[in-house]
Each structure stands twice: as C-alpha cells, then as structure tokens.
Scaffold this active site. Structure first.
Site, short mmCIF file in Angstrom:
data_model
loop_
_atom_site.label_atom_id
_atom_site.label_comp_id
_atom_site.label_asym_id
_atom_site.label_seq_id
_atom_site.Cartn_x
_atom_site.Cartn_y
_atom_site.Cartn_z
CB THR A 1 -0.95 0.02 1.21
OG1 THR A 1 -0.19 0.04 2.42
CG2 THR A 1 -1.86 -1.20 1.21
CG ASP A 2 -0.88 4.77 -1.83
OD1 ASP A 2 -1.66 4.65 -0.86
OD2 ASP A 2 -1.26 5.17 -2.94
CB ALA A 3 1.34 7.88 1.97
#
Length: 149
Positions: free
Chosen positions: A29-31
């Site tokens: 996942t990203d931020a």
C-alpha cells in the site's frame, strides 16, 4: 523451454483461465492506504509466472541452458477501475487471447470477489536471451499454452 515436473504452482486452472490468489499486505500500500499502482503490474507478472509453472515449466532451467529463452513484455495496457486495500484477498484471472510464432497476448483481470479492480492487456515476445532477439516459442511450450486459448 524445458518441461519437466516442477513444484506445484500457486493457483489453478478453471475453464480456459488461470486463477492466482493475492493477499494485500501493508508493504503493497501507499501513504493513502490503497495498493500502490505499480504493484498491480507485479501481481499480474506473478500470475503469468505461476501460469507457466502450472504448465509444468521451470523457468530457471531455461536461464541455465545453452539455448536461453523466455518471455518478455513488449506492450502493456492497464486500466484501473477500483482500489484494493490492506488485507484484501484478490484473484488475478489470466487468459491467453493470442498465440503466434514468437509472441503471446494475455488478458488479466484483478478481482476482489466479483468486483473488477484492474485489467491488464499484455503482449509478450519470446526472446533468445543470448542474442536479445525474438525467437519461436518452443513447440512443447506452445502446445501446452494452446490448450488454454
């Protein structure tokens, strides 16, 4: 392509498609807490690799033989429909849509249950890794792939 018994592939064939399971981990996942877009390409690549393994091919053998060869991505189109998030269980559905002398085309759908998240249309070339030129897909491998057209 050397075809011999190999470790079982993750995933399974259903009808003319290969289904490969993916679980989303924090690292995917990203931020913002959704799957980083480039990771979908990794998921699709893993599914194609497991597809070849499920055909009975150990790709490392091809990298170690004198006549080294393998598939490389020539063109890829990806379409994002909806995001995946941490802990999702996804399925990558891979279908061969075209097979010719030195190339193959596969269509992949990344699903969460019945929801389509991403589609990937990928054109592959079979390459001689020695001279970096396209070469015919080995007959034994092509025959195995043709079963899933």
């Amino acid at each position: 392509m050397i075809i011999k018994p190999v470790a079982s592939a993750a995933g399974e064939f259903q009808d003319n498609a290969f289904l490969y399971p993916i679980r989303i981990y924090y690292e995917d996942t990203d931020a913002g807490g959704i799957v980083y877009y480039a990771n979908y390409l990794k998921f699709a690549e893993r599914a194609r690799t497991e597809f070849v393994r499920a055909l009975g091919c150990r790709q490392q053998d091809d990298l170690e033989c004198d006549n080294k060869g393998g598939f490389v991505v020539r063109h890829c189109e990806i379409d994002f429909q909806a995001p995946a998030v941490l802990d999702d269980e996804l399925t990558v559905r891979t279908r061969v849509t075209d097979l010719s002398g030195a190339s193959a085309t596969m269509f992949q759908e990344i699903m969460r249950n019945d929801q389509l998240l991403v589609t990937v249309d990928v054109k592959l070339a079979y390459m001689s890794l020695k001279n970096k030129r396209p070469t015919r897909i080995p007959k034994d491998l092509a025959a195995k792939i043709e079963k899933y057209l």
